[in-house]
Design an enzyme around this catalytic site. Structure first.
Site, PDB file in Angstrom:
ATOM      1  N   CYS A 173       0.822  -1.212   0.000  1.00  0.00           N
ATOM      2  CA  CYS A 173       0.000   0.000   0.000  1.00  0.00           C
ATOM      3  C   CYS A 173       0.861   1.269   0.000  1.00  0.00           C
ATOM      4  O   CYS A 173       0.342   2.373  -0.017  1.00  0.00           O
ATOM      5  CB  CYS A 173      -0.923  -0.006   1.213  1.00  0.00           C
ATOM      6  SG  CYS A 173      -0.037  -0.223   2.768  1.00  0.00           S
ATOM      7  N   ASP A 293      -3.733 -17.951  51.337  1.00  0.00           N
ATOM      8  CA  ASP A 293      -3.111 -18.505  52.545  1.00  0.00           C
ATOM      9  C   ASP A 293      -3.988 -18.327  53.777  1.00  0.00           C
ATOM     10  O   ASP A 293      -3.839 -19.053  54.749  1.00  0.00           O
ATOM     11  CB  ASP A 293      -1.756 -17.820  52.784  1.00  0.00           C
ATOM     12  CG  ASP A 293      -0.703 -18.332  51.817  1.00  0.00           C
ATOM     13  OD1 ASP A 293      -0.787 -19.512  51.433  1.00  0.00           O
ATOM     14  OD2 ASP A 293       0.195 -17.548  51.436  1.00  0.00           O
ATOM     15  N   LYS A 303     -24.250  -7.617  55.572  1.00  0.00           N
ATOM     16  CA  LYS A 303     -23.261  -6.653  55.080  1.00  0.00           C
ATOM     17  C   LYS A 303     -22.717  -5.816  56.234  1.00  0.00           C
ATOM     18  O   LYS A 303     -23.495  -5.236  57.003  1.00  0.00           O
ATOM     19  CB  LYS A 303     -23.890  -5.748  54.025  1.00  0.00           C
ATOM     20  CG  LYS A 303     -22.880  -4.854  53.367  1.00  0.00           C
ATOM     21  CD  LYS A 303     -23.514  -3.889  52.373  1.00  0.00           C
ATOM     22  CE  LYS A 303     -22.502  -2.865  51.946  1.00  0.00           C
ATOM     23  NZ  LYS A 303     -23.108  -1.653  51.437  1.00  0.00           N
ATOM     24  N   PHE A 337       4.407 -23.777  41.999  1.00  0.00           N
ATOM     25  CA  PHE A 337       4.867 -22.464  41.549  1.00  0.00           C
ATOM     26  C   PHE A 337       5.347 -21.717  42.790  1.00  0.00           C
ATOM     27  O   PHE A 337       4.860 -21.976  43.892  1.00  0.00           O
ATOM     28  CB  PHE A 337       3.732 -21.684  40.881  1.00  0.00           C
ATOM     29  CG  PHE A 337       3.602 -21.999  39.423  1.00  0.00           C
ATOM     30  CD1 PHE A 337       3.104 -23.222  39.015  1.00  0.00           C
ATOM     31  CD2 PHE A 337       4.013 -21.090  38.461  1.00  0.00           C
ATOM     32  CE1 PHE A 337       3.011 -23.543  37.673  1.00  0.00           C
ATOM     33  CE2 PHE A 337       3.927 -21.394  37.113  1.00  0.00           C
ATOM     34  CZ  PHE A 337       3.422 -22.621  36.714  1.00  0.00           C
ATOM     35  N   LYS A 351      10.691 -24.170  49.184  1.00  0.00           N
ATOM     36  CA  LYS A 351       9.337 -24.693  48.935  1.00  0.00           C
ATOM     37  C   LYS A 351       9.397 -26.078  48.290  1.00  0.00           C
ATOM     38  O   LYS A 351       8.620 -26.966  48.626  1.00  0.00           O
ATOM     39  CB  LYS A 351       8.545 -23.732  48.037  1.00  0.00           C
ATOM     40  CG  LYS A 351       8.097 -22.490  48.775  1.00  0.00           C
ATOM     41  CD  LYS A 351       7.366 -21.487  47.893  1.00  0.00           C
ATOM     42  CE  LYS A 351       7.157 -20.193  48.671  1.00  0.00           C
ATOM     43  NZ  LYS A 351       6.666 -19.092  47.875  1.00  0.00           N
ATOM     44  N   LYS A 355       7.701 -28.963  50.511  1.00  0.00           N
ATOM     45  CA  LYS A 355       6.424 -29.510  50.008  1.00  0.00           C
ATOM     46  C   LYS A 355       6.645 -30.831  49.268  1.00  0.00           C
ATOM     47  O   LYS A 355       5.709 -31.354  48.668  1.00  0.00           O
ATOM     48  CB  LYS A 355       5.736 -28.476  49.108  1.00  0.00           C
ATOM     49  CG  LYS A 355       5.461 -27.152  49.826  1.00  0.00           C
ATOM     50  CD  LYS A 355       4.516 -26.233  49.079  1.00  0.00           C
ATOM     51  CE  LYS A 355       4.476 -24.859  49.747  1.00  0.00           C
ATOM     52  NZ  LYS A 355       3.239 -24.126  49.526  1.00  0.00           N
TER      53      LYS A 355
HETATM   54  N1  CTP Z   1      -0.090 -23.547  47.648  1.00  0.00           N
HETATM   55  C1  CTP Z   1      -1.044 -24.457  48.090  1.00  0.00           C
HETATM   56  N2  CTP Z   1      -1.808 -24.164  49.187  1.00  0.00           N
HETATM   57  C2  CTP Z   1      -1.630 -23.010  49.863  1.00  0.00           C
HETATM   58  C3  CTP Z   1      -0.644 -22.092  49.433  1.00  0.00           C
HETATM   59  C4  CTP Z   1       0.105 -22.377  48.321  1.00  0.00           C
HETATM   60  O1  CTP Z   1      -1.209 -25.504  47.478  1.00  0.00           O
HETATM   61  N3  CTP Z   1      -2.377 -22.754  50.902  1.00  0.00           N
HETATM   62  C5  CTP Z   1       0.738 -23.881  46.485  1.00  0.00           C
HETATM   63  C6  CTP Z   1       0.621 -22.897  45.334  1.00  0.00           C
HETATM   64  O2  CTP Z   1      -0.362 -23.309  44.401  1.00  0.00           O
HETATM   65  C7  CTP Z   1       2.012 -22.947  44.712  1.00  0.00           C
HETATM   66  C8  CTP Z   1       2.924 -23.271  45.877  1.00  0.00           C
HETATM   67  O3  CTP Z   1       2.075 -23.838  46.878  1.00  0.00           O
HETATM   68  O4  CTP Z   1       2.141 -23.977  43.747  1.00  0.00           O
HETATM   69  C9  CTP Z   1       3.634 -22.081  46.446  1.00  0.00           C
HETATM   70  O5  CTP Z   1       2.748 -21.034  46.656  1.00  0.00           O
HETATM   71  P1  CTP Z   1       3.247 -19.586  47.108  1.00  0.00           P
HETATM   72  O6  CTP Z   1       2.049 -18.689  47.273  1.00  0.00           O
HETATM   73  O7  CTP Z   1       4.375 -19.134  46.247  1.00  0.00           O
HETATM   74  O8  CTP Z   1       3.902 -19.888  48.508  1.00  0.00           O
HETATM   75  P2  CTP Z   1       3.332 -20.245  49.918  1.00  0.00           P
HETATM   76  O9  CTP Z   1       3.579 -21.700  50.156  1.00  0.00           O
HETATM   77  O10 CTP Z   1       1.941 -19.745  50.068  1.00  0.00           O
HETATM   78  O11 CTP Z   1       4.339 -19.433  50.842  1.00  0.00           O
HETATM   79  P3  CTP Z   1       4.527 -17.836  50.944  1.00  0.00           P
HETATM   80  O12 CTP Z   1       3.167 -17.229  50.666  1.00  0.00           O
HETATM   81  O13 CTP Z   1       4.976 -17.657  52.336  1.00  0.00           O
HETATM   82  O14 CTP Z   1       5.572 -17.437  49.942  1.00  0.00           O
END
Ligand code: CTP
Length: 414
Positions: A173, A293, A303, A337, A351, A355
Site C-alpha cells: 500500500c 493462605d 453486610k 509455583f 518450597k 512440600k
Molecule cells: N499452595 C497451596 N496451598 C496453599 C498455598 C500455596 O497448594 N495454601 C501452592 C501454590 O499453588 C504454589 C505453591 O504452593 O504452587 C507455592 O505457593 P506460594 O504462594 O508461592 O507460597 P506459599 O507456600 O503460600 O508461601 P509464601 O506465601 O509464604 O511465599
C-alpha cells in the site's frame, strides 16, 4: 555435487516426516495471496497434502487454477456449490485438517472469526474444525495497529488460536511498517510445530489455576491479583500434547479451555476438596493457582456497615494443598509455583524441599514481563535433582511447554 545431494536428501527426509499430514490452507483476499502460492509449493515439497480454499476476494488476486496446479487437489471456493460440496465437502475439509492455516488473513476475516460469523466457506470451515488454527495476518500497518483488530486477535489467542506476527518492511500500500505476511518458510516451520507429537498421551494432569475468593460478608471477599492465565495456558498446552486434563479453577474471567474437564471453585477449602478428589486418578499435578493462605475467621452473614472506628479482621490460615499432596504422593509428579518478590531461587528451593515437590517454577512477580495479569512470564525452573534452569521472557503458553518438557524428562529418568 555433495551440497546438492545433501539438500535433496534433507528435503526427502523432511517429506518423509510430514507424509500424509493434511494442511488446509484458507486464502483470504489480500495482495499477499501471491506468497500463499509459494507457501503451497513449500508445503507440498515437505510432503504435506494441501487442500486450499479461497474467499471470493482472494480470487481477485490469484486464480484457483494456480493453487490447484501446485497442490494437486481441487480448490474449494463456494459453500453453496453442489459440485464442490459433493467433491470436497466443507465438513470433510474441517475434519481432514490436521493444521488449518489462514494466510494471508485480513482484518475482515479475523474480525468475522472473532465474532463467530460463518458466512462463507473459509469462516464456516474454520468454525467447524477441531484442528489447531494458525493465522498469519497481512494488511496495512494502520489496520494492523487498529485497536479493534488487536482486541479480536487477543480474544482469539485466548481461545487457543495461534497467530504469527506480521513482518515489518515495505508494504504494497506504499507504507513502511508491520503488516507483511511472514515468510512462507516461517509459516511452514509453525505448521511443523503445531503437528508436534502427542508426548503427554496417557498422562492425567490435574492443574489448578487462578485466585480464591474468601468471603468476609455477602458483598466482600479477600483475593489476590492472580488472573488464572498461567494455569489455563498449562491446560491448553496439556490438551494439545495429548494429556487428559482436569482444570480446577478459582474465579477467573477466562474462557474454558477446550477439551478439559473444568471444575470451578471459589475458596481455598473448595479447591482443596476438588484437588483431593481428583488426585488419586492423576499422574501429575501442576499447582498454578495462587491459593489464598488465609481466610476470615468467621463469615459475617450481613453486610458489614461502615463506621467511624477502625475494625479488625481476624484471619485463620488455610490448609497448604500442595504440602498435603507432597506428603501423600504415590508416584505422581508434583509441580508447584513460587511467586516471589525477593530471594527467588533460595525461596523456591525451600518450597521444593518442604512440600516434597519434583519441580517448582519460580517467578519474581515484580519483574518486567512477569507476574499475574500479563501474557508473558520470566521464570526459573528448579527440580528435585538440584537443576536450576533460568528461562528468558516468554509467553505463558511457551512456558507451559517448557514445564512439560522438564516434567517428561524427569519422568523418563524415574
Ligand atoms: N499452595 C497451596 N496451598 C496453599 C498455598 C500455596 O497448594 N495454601 C501452592 C501454590 O499453588 C504454589 C505453591 O504452593 O504452587 C507455592 O505457593 P506460594 O504462594 O508461592 O507460597 P506459599 O507456600 O503460600 O508461601 P509464601 O506465601 O509464604 O511465599
Amino acid at each position: 555435487m555433495f551440497a546438492k545431494s545433501f539438500v535433496i536428501g534433507y528435503f526427502q527426509s523432511m517429506a518423509e516426516a510430514q507424509k500424509g499430514h493434511t494442511v488446509v490452507l484458507g486464502v483470504a483476499g489480500g495482495i499477499a495471496c501471491y506468497k500463499a502460492v509459494e507457501l503451497v509449493r513449500l508445503l507440498v515439497r515437505d510432503g504435506f497434502s494441501v487442500q486450499v480454499l479461497m474467499t471470493r476476494e482472494a480470487m481477485e488476486f490469484v486464480t484457483p487454477l494456480t493453487f490447484q496446479t501446485l497442490s494437486g487437489h481441487p480448490v474449494a471456493t463456494e459453500i453453496f456449490s453442489l459440485t464442490q460440496e459433493s467433491e470436497i465437502g466443507h465438513i470433510n475439509l474441517a475434519d481432514q485438517a490436521e493444521v488449518f492455516v489462514i494466510a494471508p488473513a485480513t482484518a475482515n476475516i479475523i474480525g468475522k472469526i472473532a465474532a463467530g460469523i460463518a458466512d462463507d466457506l473459509l469462516t464456516t470451515v474454520v468454525m467447524a474444525t477441531r484442528a489447531p488454527v494458525l493465522i498469519a495476518p497481512s494488511m496495512n500497518v494502520h489496520m494492523y495497529g487498529n485497536p479493534i483488530l488487536q482486541e479480536n486477535i487477543r480474544k482469539l489467542k485466548r481461545l487457543g488460536y495461534n497467530f504469527m506476527e506480521p513482518a515489518e518492511g515495505y508494504l504494497a500500500c506504499g507504507y513502511e511498517g508491520k503488516g507483511r505476511l511472514p515468510e512462507p518458510e516461517e509459516i511452514v516451520e509453525q505448521v511443523r510445530g503445531l503437528l508436534k507429537k502427542k508426548d503427554l498421551a496417557g498422562e492425567k494432569l490435574l492443574i489448578t489455576a487462578g485466585p480464591n475468593h474468601e468471603a468476609i460478608d455477602p458483598v466482600r471477599y479477600l483475593t489476590s491479583r492472580s488472573s488464572g492465565k498461567m494455569g489455563y495456558a498449562l491446560a491448553r498446552a496439556g490438551v494439545r500434547r495429548g494429556a487428559e486434563v482436569t482444570l480446577i479453577s478459582g474465579p477467573t474471567s477466562l474462557p474454558p479451555p477446550a477439551g478439559t474437564r473444568l471444575v470451578r471453585v471459589k475458596t481455598a477449602a473448595e479447591m482443596r476438596e476438588a484437588v483431593m478428589d481428583a488426585f488419586p486418578q492423576s499422574t501429575a499435578v501442576v499447582m498454578a493457582a495462587a491459593v489464598a493462605d488465609y481466610s476470615p475467621e468467621r463469615f459475617i452473614p450481613r453486610k458489614l456497615k461502615k463506621g467511624e472506628k477502625p475494625i479488625q479482621l481476624h484471619l485463620k490460615p488455610n490448609p497448604d494443598i500442595l504440602k498435603e499432596l507432597g506428603a501423600k504422593k504415590n508416584g505422581q509428579i508434583l509441580v508447584g509455583f513460587a511467586a516471589e518478590t525477593e530471594e527467588l531461587v533460595a525461596n523456591a528451593k525451600k518450597k521444593l524441599r518442604e512440600k516434597n515437590l519434583d519441580l517448582i517454577v519460580a517467578n519474581d512477580v515484580t519483574a518486567e514481563g512477569s507476574g499475574f495479569e500479563g501474557d508473558t512470564n520470566v521464570a526459573t525452573i528448579l527440580d528435585r535433582k538440584g537443576n536450576v534452569q533460568p528461562l528468558p521472557l516468554m509467553t505463558k503458553e511457551e512456558l507451559a511447554d517448557r514445564i512439560y518438557n522438564h516434567l517428561l524428562a524427569l519422568k523418563n529418568e524415574q
